[in-house]
Design an enzyme around this catalytic site. Sequence first.
Site, short mmCIF file in Angstrom:
data_model
loop_
_atom_site.label_atom_id
_atom_site.label_comp_id
_atom_site.label_asym_id
_atom_site.label_seq_id
_atom_site.Cartn_x
_atom_site.Cartn_y
_atom_site.Cartn_z
N GLU A 103 0.82 -1.21 0.00
CA GLU A 103 0.00 0.00 0.00
C GLU A 103 0.86 1.26 0.00
O GLU A 103 0.52 2.27 -0.64
CB GLU A 103 -0.93 0.01 1.22
CG GLU A 103 -1.93 -1.13 1.26
CD GLU A 103 -1.44 -2.34 2.03
OE1 GLU A 103 -2.27 -2.99 2.69
OE2 GLU A 103 -0.22 -2.64 1.98
N ALA B 292 10.31 -38.36 -5.79
CA ALA B 292 10.57 -38.67 -7.19
C ALA B 292 10.68 -40.18 -7.32
O ALA B 292 11.34 -40.84 -6.51
CB ALA B 292 11.85 -37.99 -7.68
N ARG C 56 20.31 -23.31 -6.31
CA ARG C 56 21.42 -22.96 -7.20
C ARG C 56 20.87 -22.12 -8.35
O ARG C 56 20.21 -22.65 -9.26
CB ARG C 56 22.09 -24.24 -7.70
CG ARG C 56 22.75 -25.03 -6.55
CD ARG C 56 23.44 -26.28 -7.00
NE ARG C 56 22.54 -27.41 -7.19
CZ ARG C 56 22.07 -28.18 -6.21
NH1 ARG C 56 22.39 -27.94 -4.95
NH2 ARG C 56 21.28 -29.21 -6.48
N GLY D 224 14.33 -39.21 2.21
CA GLY D 224 14.18 -40.60 1.82
C GLY D 224 12.86 -41.19 2.27
O GLY D 224 12.02 -40.52 2.90
N ALA D 225 12.68 -42.47 1.98
CA ALA D 225 11.40 -43.13 2.21
C ALA D 225 10.99 -43.14 3.68
O ALA D 225 9.81 -42.99 4.01
CB ALA D 225 11.47 -44.56 1.67
#
Length: 370
Positions: A56, A158, A211, A302-303
Amino acid sequence: MSWSQDDFQHMRRAIELARRGRFSTRPNPAVGCVIVRDGRVVGEGFHPKAGEPHAEVFALRAAGELARGATAYVTLEPCSHYGRTPPCAEALIRAGVGRVVAAMVDPNPQVAGRGLSMLREAGIEVASGLLEGDALAINPGFIKRMSEGRPFIRIKLAASVDGRTALANGHSKWITGPQARQDVQRMRLAHGAIITGADSVLADDPAMNVRPEQLPASLTLPDTWSQPLRVVVDGRARLAPPLRLTAIESPVLLASTRAYGCDWPDWVESWQGPSRCDKLDLHALVAELAERQINTVMVEAGASLAGAFLSAGLWDELILYQAPKMMGSDGRGVVNLPELAEMTQVPEFQFKDVRRVGADLRLTLVRAES
């Protein structure tokens, strides 16, 4: 409330302006403002960084005397309290605007309707709710932290089409293609913290930073951007230098239940939290991040750790990049969950978005509606 086409047009522009600050305003929300007089835009602004003027103020500066009697379109209710900057509601009152349209009410308990009330009491016409859904989508983390006391948490995964994240021997570079990896860099930039686990650090020695050279070419990096806080869940304090993660001079938080027996660089902080079932209490970690004013968290782990966040209910979106590859039944699974005996125990999701990213698919999932 009925809105004119001009109302929609000017609020869309305010939302477009707000998005310019989405990588740089944390812990503040990204906000945009457009000031219109007699059908003509006389001032625009967005909030670029915490500690700097709000949207604003920039818009009022651009409008000058033309703000008197004008309409201000703002994506979030003008603030009513003194923080690092004075209240925007007061600035609008002093400028003599005649009408204020807010896309949404501010969930911050220090504001929460007070800004709009202040404007009404000053004789300014006030309305809210225009394109509210679009405004909510800009700041999910700020809204989550203010309304529920914890950050908005995305779990990023992924996998191959057969649900594998690595071969049986651990080899996994690369499952997804370069465009998907660029997209992950963009996602990191949008988060206040990235969480990974000690197992991933010990196995891959990742840097876990943004990066710039790997960001999509279409993305313009703002001058005021900053690296997210990199958090490692290391319950048994197994990590020790040298690590790529801690060699980069950017904030790191090592979250453990034990003290470390080694020295770390000045930008590396260790935090000892309580344990739950002989592991670091993830609820306590998330609460600590909220105390540090972290709005958005990406779990890139990780899993086991990804499964722990899912099992604990500490998630809002699941992002799965799926590559057109098969890695076989001996490959490593995408998420570890407790053993399930009945189909009624199986977690259910619904698709929020599905799109191609290069050769891969990016699936965005949320909780299934009950």
